[in-house]
Scaffold this motif. Structure first.
Motif, PDB file in Angstrom:
ATOM      1  N   VAL A   1    -211.629 -35.779  83.042  1.00  0.00           N
ATOM      2  CA  VAL A   1    -212.943 -35.996  83.651  1.00  0.00           C
ATOM      3  C   VAL A   1    -212.830 -35.702  85.142  1.00  0.00           C
ATOM      4  CG1 VAL A   1    -214.805 -37.636  84.045  1.00  0.00           C
ATOM      5  CG2 VAL A   1    -213.458 -37.759  81.927  1.00  0.00           C
ATOM      6  N   LEU A   2    -213.477 -34.632  85.579  1.00  0.00           N
ATOM      7  CA  LEU A   2    -213.402 -34.212  86.975  1.00  0.00           C
ATOM      8  C   LEU A   2    -214.411 -35.011  87.792  1.00  0.00           C
ATOM      9  CD1 LEU A   2    -212.036 -31.926  85.361  1.00  0.00           C
ATOM     10  CD2 LEU A   2    -212.954 -30.328  87.037  1.00  0.00           C
ATOM     11  N   LEU A   3    -213.942 -35.632  88.852  1.00  0.00           N
ATOM     12  CA  LEU A   3    -214.788 -36.503  89.650  1.00  0.00           C
ATOM     13  C   LEU A   3    -214.751 -36.073  91.110  1.00  0.00           C
ATOM     14  CD1 LEU A   3    -216.470 -39.129  89.167  1.00  0.00           C
ATOM     15  CD2 LEU A   3    -214.495 -40.393  89.998  1.00  0.00           C
ATOM     16  N   GLY A   4    -215.938 -35.933  91.698  1.00  0.00           N
ATOM     17  CA  GLY A   4    -216.003 -35.563  93.108  1.00  0.00           C
ATOM     18  C   GLY A   4    -215.473 -36.660  93.999  1.00  0.00           C
ATOM     19  N   SER A   5    -215.853 -37.906  93.685  1.00  0.00           N
ATOM     20  CA  SER A   5    -215.414 -39.045  94.479  1.00  0.00           C
ATOM     21  C   SER A   5    -215.521 -40.308  93.638  1.00  0.00           C
ATOM     22  CB  SER A   5    -216.282 -39.193  95.736  1.00  0.00           C
ATOM     23  OG  SER A   5    -216.045 -40.429  96.373  1.00  0.00           O
TER      24      SER A   5
ATOM     25  N   THR B   1    -218.629 -33.357  86.159  1.00  0.00           N
ATOM     26  CA  THR B   1    -219.585 -34.452  86.277  1.00  0.00           C
ATOM     27  C   THR B   1    -220.504 -34.314  87.484  1.00  0.00           C
ATOM     28  OG1 THR B   1    -218.003 -35.791  87.548  1.00  0.00           O
ATOM     29  CG2 THR B   1    -217.988 -36.046  85.142  1.00  0.00           C
ATOM     30  N   TRP B   2    -220.352 -33.245  88.228  1.00  0.00           N
ATOM     31  CA  TRP B   2    -221.160 -32.972  89.411  1.00  0.00           C
ATOM     32  C   TRP B   2    -221.090 -31.466  89.599  1.00  0.00           C
ATOM     33  CZ3 TRP B   2    -219.071 -33.379  95.012  1.00  0.00           C
ATOM     34  CH2 TRP B   2    -220.110 -33.209  95.940  1.00  0.00           C
ATOM     35  N   TRP B   3    -222.099 -30.854  90.240  1.00  0.00           N
ATOM     36  CA  TRP B   3    -222.147 -29.399  90.303  1.00  0.00           C
ATOM     37  C   TRP B   3    -220.892 -28.803  90.918  1.00  0.00           C
ATOM     38  CZ3 TRP B   3    -221.755 -26.382  94.629  1.00  0.00           C
ATOM     39  CH2 TRP B   3    -221.990 -26.980  95.871  1.00  0.00           C
ATOM     40  N   ARG B   4    -220.345 -29.443  91.939  1.00  0.00           N
ATOM     41  CA  ARG B   4    -219.144 -28.878  92.560  1.00  0.00           C
ATOM     42  C   ARG B   4    -217.961 -28.880  91.601  1.00  0.00           C
ATOM     43  NH1 ARG B   4    -217.900 -31.080  98.544  1.00  0.00           N
ATOM     44  NH2 ARG B   4    -215.796 -30.820  97.701  1.00  0.00           N
ATOM     45  N   THR B   5    -217.866 -29.884  90.749  1.00  0.00           N
ATOM     46  CA  THR B   5    -216.737 -29.935  89.821  1.00  0.00           C
ATOM     47  C   THR B   5    -216.852 -28.884  88.720  1.00  0.00           C
ATOM     48  OG1 THR B   5    -217.791 -31.656  88.451  1.00  0.00           O
ATOM     49  CG2 THR B   5    -216.362 -32.390  90.246  1.00  0.00           C
TER      50      THR B   5
ATOM     51  N   ALA C   1    -229.600 -20.700  99.325  1.00  0.00           N
ATOM     52  CA  ALA C   1    -228.354 -20.189  98.743  1.00  0.00           C
ATOM     53  C   ALA C   1    -227.585 -21.307  98.045  1.00  0.00           C
ATOM     54  CB  ALA C   1    -227.490 -19.542  99.827  1.00  0.00           C
ATOM     55  N   LEU C   2    -227.515 -22.449  98.695  1.00  0.00           N
ATOM     56  CA  LEU C   2    -226.802 -23.582  98.108  1.00  0.00           C
ATOM     57  C   LEU C   2    -227.509 -24.079  96.855  1.00  0.00           C
ATOM     58  CD1 LEU C   2    -224.477 -25.604  98.331  1.00  0.00           C
ATOM     59  CD2 LEU C   2    -225.948 -27.016  99.784  1.00  0.00           C
ATOM     60  N   ARG C   3    -228.826 -24.149  96.893  1.00  0.00           N
ATOM     61  CA  ARG C   3    -229.585 -24.600  95.715  1.00  0.00           C
ATOM     62  C   ARG C   3    -229.389 -23.656  94.531  1.00  0.00           C
ATOM     63  NH1 ARG C   3    -234.265 -28.160  96.862  1.00  0.00           N
ATOM     64  NH2 ARG C   3    -235.430 -27.028  95.277  1.00  0.00           N
ATOM     65  N   LYS C   4    -229.322 -22.354  94.814  1.00  0.00           N
ATOM     66  CA  LYS C   4    -229.084 -21.392  93.735  1.00  0.00           C
ATOM     67  C   LYS C   4    -227.680 -21.546  93.163  1.00  0.00           C
ATOM     68  CE  LYS C   4    -233.050 -19.256  93.715  1.00  0.00           C
ATOM     69  NZ  LYS C   4    -233.958 -19.394  92.536  1.00  0.00           N
ATOM     70  N   LEU C   5    -226.722 -21.829  94.022  1.00  0.00           N
ATOM     71  CA  LEU C   5    -225.354 -22.043  93.543  1.00  0.00           C
ATOM     72  C   LEU C   5    -225.296 -23.250  92.615  1.00  0.00           C
ATOM     73  CD1 LEU C   5    -222.333 -21.200  93.742  1.00  0.00           C
ATOM     74  CD2 LEU C   5    -222.121 -22.878  95.586  1.00  0.00           C
ATOM     75  N   VAL C   6    -226.026 -24.296  92.969  1.00  0.00           N
ATOM     76  CA  VAL C   6    -226.082 -25.487  92.117  1.00  0.00           C
ATOM     77  C   VAL C   6    -226.736 -25.148  90.783  1.00  0.00           C
ATOM     78  CG1 VAL C   6    -226.949 -27.835  91.902  1.00  0.00           C
ATOM     79  CG2 VAL C   6    -226.160 -27.010  94.122  1.00  0.00           C
ATOM     80  N   ASP C   7    -227.874 -24.480  90.831  1.00  0.00           N
ATOM     81  CA  ASP C   7    -228.591 -24.132  89.600  1.00  0.00           C
ATOM     82  C   ASP C   7    -227.794 -23.183  88.710  1.00  0.00           C
ATOM     83  OD1 ASP C   7    -230.801 -25.722  90.075  1.00  0.00           O
ATOM     84  OD2 ASP C   7    -231.895 -24.144  91.138  1.00  0.00           O
ATOM     85  N   ALA C   8    -226.947 -22.371  89.325  1.00  0.00           N
ATOM     86  CA  ALA C   8    -226.135 -21.436  88.543  1.00  0.00           C
ATOM     87  C   ALA C   8    -225.189 -22.156  87.585  1.00  0.00           C
ATOM     88  CB  ALA C   8    -225.337 -20.519  89.472  1.00  0.00           C
TER      89      ALA C   8
END
Length: 403
Positions: free
Chosen positions: A5-9, A74-78, A108-115
């Motif tokens: 389980v990948l966790l940002g924090s 568990t989060w877009w960055r992960t 740009a950041l919002r598109k990266l998240v949506d991707a």
């Protein structure tokens, strides 16, 4: 079975709380669970949820030679870190549409998240609105597992910081400060403009006081939060973006009611004028009127509290929800039609390259890269970050020379 389980924090937050409640129960049923973070966690980072210490904690570098049956983002960055873990299957636990957390100008950041929703990952989500959104916007099917509630912690009769008093209204504001979509500062202002007798603040932000607040409770461990809820009559939570928020449901279990905006996910359990009051977003005058009505009309307050208690009684606990989550995971693994690690890496880097181009172009045009993007790039792609900084410096030098 072995989960990664990948966790940002591991820090205190509603989303992390939900993850912990699922995986702690999975671990207690015999599943081997590893929580994976970029850096080793500090022991006191789990003080707010001590049971999370039962889990296996490791880092990406420490688990390079480990193999898992399934790995979760568990989060877009992960999501963009998933390929760093060896697993037979890969999945995504979506608790909100996280691009909505960021300002409109951060396109740009919002598109990266949506991707992240376009990657070939199986998805589990916690709310009907998210499931419907993923289907309508990305043609993505998903498993739905509603959040549970800790009925061993949240119940009506029990210890409180202060007794509720007939004829007096004590209001609770909950949430972190400095997070625009949580709207806590504005909520506090509106509550102070009302006829409420007292306004309390429960927050994950580290502070001991706040202007105008009668009492402040900061970074409270989960087992201590019911004492705050049982002391208050109504929680006023005016966030703009939620998955399926938990604090109003926790307040329902502790004998109170709620005032919320008609934010995403409210309709999972809140019914206007049945167990709570639902206000149109940004109708600030109606928020004040609603608080005043509960102060001046005791029968309305009692009616909503009674409806909230009925909702609480019918709501499933975490044992039920965690078991449903585990069933969804088992189905994902059995299907065995997920993308491979290699494909996931290629597609992740493909989307990220587009983001880099967009940020590079914005930088070339003289705009500042968002602080969020800077931290992400510097942390995960230091060479690229350094390259972009060099470009920006060269542009500044050239501009100076031209002048």
């Amino acid at each position: 079975m072995k989960w990664a389980v990948l966790l940002g924090s591991p820090d205190i937050s509603g989303g992390t709380y939900v993850i912990f409640e699922h995986v702690i129960r999975a671990k207690r049923r015999g599943i081997i669970v590893y929580m994976i973070t970029e850096h080793p966690i500090s022991e006191n980072s789990l003080d707010w949820h001590p049971e999370a210490r039962e889990l296996n904690w490791t880092t990406f570098s420490q688990c390079q030679d480990m193999n898992f049956d399934i790995a979760f983002a568990t989060w877009w960055r992960t999501v963009y870190e998933l390929y760093r873990v060896k697993a037979k299957s890969y999945a995504y636990f979506v608790q909100s549409i996280e691009s909505k957390f960021y300002p409109e100008q951060e396109q740009a950041l919002r598109k990266l998240v949506d991707a992240t929703y376009m990657l070939p990952l199986k998805i589990i989500t916690e709310a009907h609105w998210i499931q419907e959104y993923l289907k309508s916007e990305y043609d993505k099917e998903s498993y739905l597992v509603l959040n549970g509630i800790r009925k061993d912690i949240y119940y009506k009769e029990g210890a409180a910081h202060a007794s509720r008093e007939s004829g007096r209204l004590r209001v609770l504001v909950e949430g972190p400060l400095g997070v625009p979509f949580k709207n806590v500062e504005k909520t506090i202002q509106l509550c102070k403009q009302s006829d409420a007798d007292e306004v309390w603040l429960l927050t994950s932000s580290p502070l001991t006081s706040y202007p105008g607040m009668d009492r402040v409770f900061s970074r409270v461990a989960i087992h201590q939060t019911p004492k705050v809820y049982r002391s208050c009559d109504v929680i006023v939570k005016l966030s703009y973006v939620e998955g399926m928020f938990g604090p109003p449901l926790e307040m329902f279990h502790c004998g109170g009611t709620s005032i919320t905006y008609n934010v995403t996910g409210y309709d999972e359990y809140i019914r206007n004028e049945v167990n709570g009051i639902v206000i149109n977003k940004d109708d600030e005058e109606q928020v004040i009127c609603a608080i005043n009505s509960l102060k001046n009309d005791r029968s309305r307050l009692d009616h909503l509290k009674e409806g909230a208690s009925k909702t609480a009684k019918e709501w499933p606990d975490w044992s039920h929800s965690a078991l449903e989550f585990e069933k969804a995971v088992a189905q994902i693994i059995q299907q065995n039609d997920n993308c491979t690690r290699e494909i996931l890496e290629k597609k992740s880097k493909f989307f990220f390259d587009f983001y880099m181009l967009a940020e590079k172009q914005k930088n070339m045009n003289g705009n500042k890269v968002s602080s969020i993007a800077k931290r992400f790039l510097d942390h995960r792609f230091p060479r690229i970050y350094k390259y972009l900084r060099n470009i920006k410096w060269k542009i500044k030098v050239m501009a100076c020379r031209a002048n």
